[in-house]
Design a protein around this motif. Structure first.
Motif, short mmCIF file in Angstrom:
data_model
loop_
_atom_site.label_atom_id
_atom_site.label_comp_id
_atom_site.label_asym_id
_atom_site.label_seq_id
_atom_site.Cartn_x
_atom_site.Cartn_y
_atom_site.Cartn_z
N PHE A 21 0.88 -1.18 0.00
CA PHE A 21 0.00 0.00 0.00
C PHE A 21 0.91 1.22 0.00
O PHE A 21 1.90 1.26 0.73
CB PHE A 21 -0.88 -0.01 1.25
N GLU A 23 0.33 5.40 -0.24
CA GLU A 23 -0.46 6.61 -0.42
C GLU A 23 0.48 7.81 -0.41
O GLU A 23 1.32 7.94 0.49
CB GLU A 23 -1.50 6.76 0.70
N ASP A 215 -4.54 2.25 4.83
CA ASP A 215 -5.90 1.74 4.98
C ASP A 215 -5.94 0.69 6.10
O ASP A 215 -5.17 -0.27 6.07
CB ASP A 215 -6.32 1.10 3.65
N GLY A 217 -7.84 -1.66 6.50
CA GLY A 217 -8.11 -2.97 5.93
C GLY A 217 -6.84 -3.74 5.60
O GLY A 217 -6.81 -4.97 5.66
N VAL A 218 -5.78 -3.01 5.24
CA VAL A 218 -4.49 -3.65 4.97
C VAL A 218 -3.96 -4.30 6.24
O VAL A 218 -3.52 -5.46 6.23
CB VAL A 218 -3.47 -2.62 4.43
N GLN A 220 -5.62 -5.22 8.91
CA GLN A 220 -6.48 -6.33 9.32
C GLN A 220 -6.19 -7.58 8.50
O GLN A 220 -6.12 -8.69 9.04
CB GLN A 220 -7.94 -5.91 9.18
N ALA A 221 -6.00 -7.39 7.19
CA ALA A 221 -5.70 -8.54 6.32
C ALA A 221 -4.36 -9.16 6.68
O ALA A 221 -4.21 -10.39 6.67
CB ALA A 221 -5.72 -8.10 4.87
N LEU A 230 -6.47 -9.03 1.72
CA LEU A 230 -5.42 -8.05 1.39
C LEU A 230 -5.59 -7.54 -0.03
O LEU A 230 -5.39 -6.34 -0.29
CB LEU A 230 -4.04 -8.68 1.58
N GLU A 232 -8.09 -6.84 -1.64
CA GLU A 232 -9.14 -5.82 -1.75
C GLU A 232 -8.61 -4.43 -1.37
O GLU A 232 -9.26 -3.42 -1.67
CB GLU A 232 -10.32 -6.18 -0.85
N HIS A 233 -7.44 -4.38 -0.73
CA HIS A 233 -6.96 -3.10 -0.18
C HIS A 233 -5.61 -2.66 -0.72
O HIS A 233 -5.19 -1.54 -0.42
CB HIS A 233 -6.89 -3.21 1.35
N ARG A 235 -2.83 -0.97 -2.93
CA ARG A 235 -2.96 0.26 -3.70
C ARG A 235 -1.60 0.93 -3.81
O ARG A 235 -0.78 0.83 -2.89
CB ARG A 235 -3.95 1.20 -3.00
#
Length: 310
Positions: A21, A23, A215, A217-218, A220-221, A230, A232-233, A235
């Motif tokens: 990920f 950003e 995120d 979600g990253v 948590q995965a 993972l 799904e998140h 990026r």
């Protein structure tokens, strides 16, 4: 300090990385960007041997094209060695032999891995015993990815990417890495191109008007050890710029995503592509498919430890 070296030759191995990920915030007054990254060290390594010498020198070879790697003080590993000597007051020199396996200018932090390995190797070779915290401090002077190459595993990076917090990652994540036969991509060039794209295409890819953050979600995965979640998140904000500069990467990215990958993305500033697989067997199937299409595809896994003496 003039003490003799405590070893004749030291071998250190350091891993390449994938940004799960990434950003990117707005450009700052100093020209840099604040970022938030989830790094994972993977099983594609750089090998560095350090041997005592009167001066500082370097030799470079590898299984990847190393023709563009500088063998002078522009090389991060050589700069790392000089910084260790300076910090410890060591009066001798070192010869570094680097064998590269991480793609050069490929967005996987190969040069940073070399630098991290050189820090650990020189510290061990000279018996300087600087300690983890001091090596990390030196690493931050060399570049944003060097501290993570020391740490390894999985971590969250903020600020310039060098303010690290280890992240819990359960189990193993399998990736297929597709290396590029074309030109590498300069990280500063990719950032500059992203700034231009954002100016031209705002608000489509404008940066978030907040401090960049990974995120949840990253995280948590990763804690669950679930590659499907993972996927799904994942990026990478640099991807639009990298694909704009290297449009030929789009076909390979689409092929991987259509051939069983849970997700595909540009690794860091590119042009290396990373495809997340559901496990070792699906990864092997994906590797075979991509290789059959003429691509150079490597199966790696993470997380793995950072720079270590062998």
């Amino acid at each position: 300090m003039t003490r003799a070296a405590v070893a004749d030759r030291v071998h250190v191995r350091a891993p390449g990385k994938i940004n799960l990920f990434f950003e990117v915030g707005d450009v700052q007054e100093d020209g840099y960007h604040d970022v938030a990254s989830a790094y994972q060290a993977v099983s594609l390594y750089e090998d560095v041997w350090a041997e005592s010498a009167d001066d500082f020198s370097i030799s470079i070879s590898g299984t990847v094209d190393v023709s563009g790697v500088p063998a002078d003080d522009r090389n991060l590993a050589l700069r790392a060695a000089r910084l260790v000597a300076q910090r410890a007051g060591y009066k001798g020199g070192v010869h570094l032999e680097i064998v590269k396996h991480v793609p050069v200018a490929g967005g996987m932090g190969g040069g940073s891995a070399d630098a991290a390995a050189a820090l650990v190797a020189c510290d061990a070779l000279w018996g300087t015993e600087l300690g983890t915290a001091e090596l990390h401090r030196i690493a931050t002077r060399l570049g944003a990815d060097v501290p993570f190459s020391l740490l390894g595993g999985t971590a969250i990076g903020t600020g310039r990417g060098d303010q690290l917090s280890p992240a819990l990652a359960k189990g193993r994540f399998d990736w297929i890495i597709v290396t590029s036969d074309g030109d590498g991509l300069s990280t500063p060039d990719v950032y500059r191109h992203l700034d231009r794209l954002r100016a031209d295409r705002a608000p489509d890819i404008a940066p978030p008007r907040r401090v960049p953050a990974v995120d949840p979600g990253v995280l948590q995965a990763l804690r669950a050890g679930d590659p499907s979640v993972l996927a799904e998140h994942v990026r990478n904000d640099l991807q639009a710029a990298a694909l704009s500069l290297r449009g030929d990467l789009r076909a390979a990215l689409e092929l991987g995503e259509q051939s069983g990958a849970l997700a595909g993305l540009v690794s860091g500033s590119g042009p290396t592509l990373a495809f997340l697989a559901a496990g070792p067997e699906p990864a092997l199937e994906l590797q075979v498919t991509l290789a059959a299409s003429g691509l150079t595809a490597l199966h790696v896994h993470g997380p793995v430890p950072g720079a270590r003496t062998l």
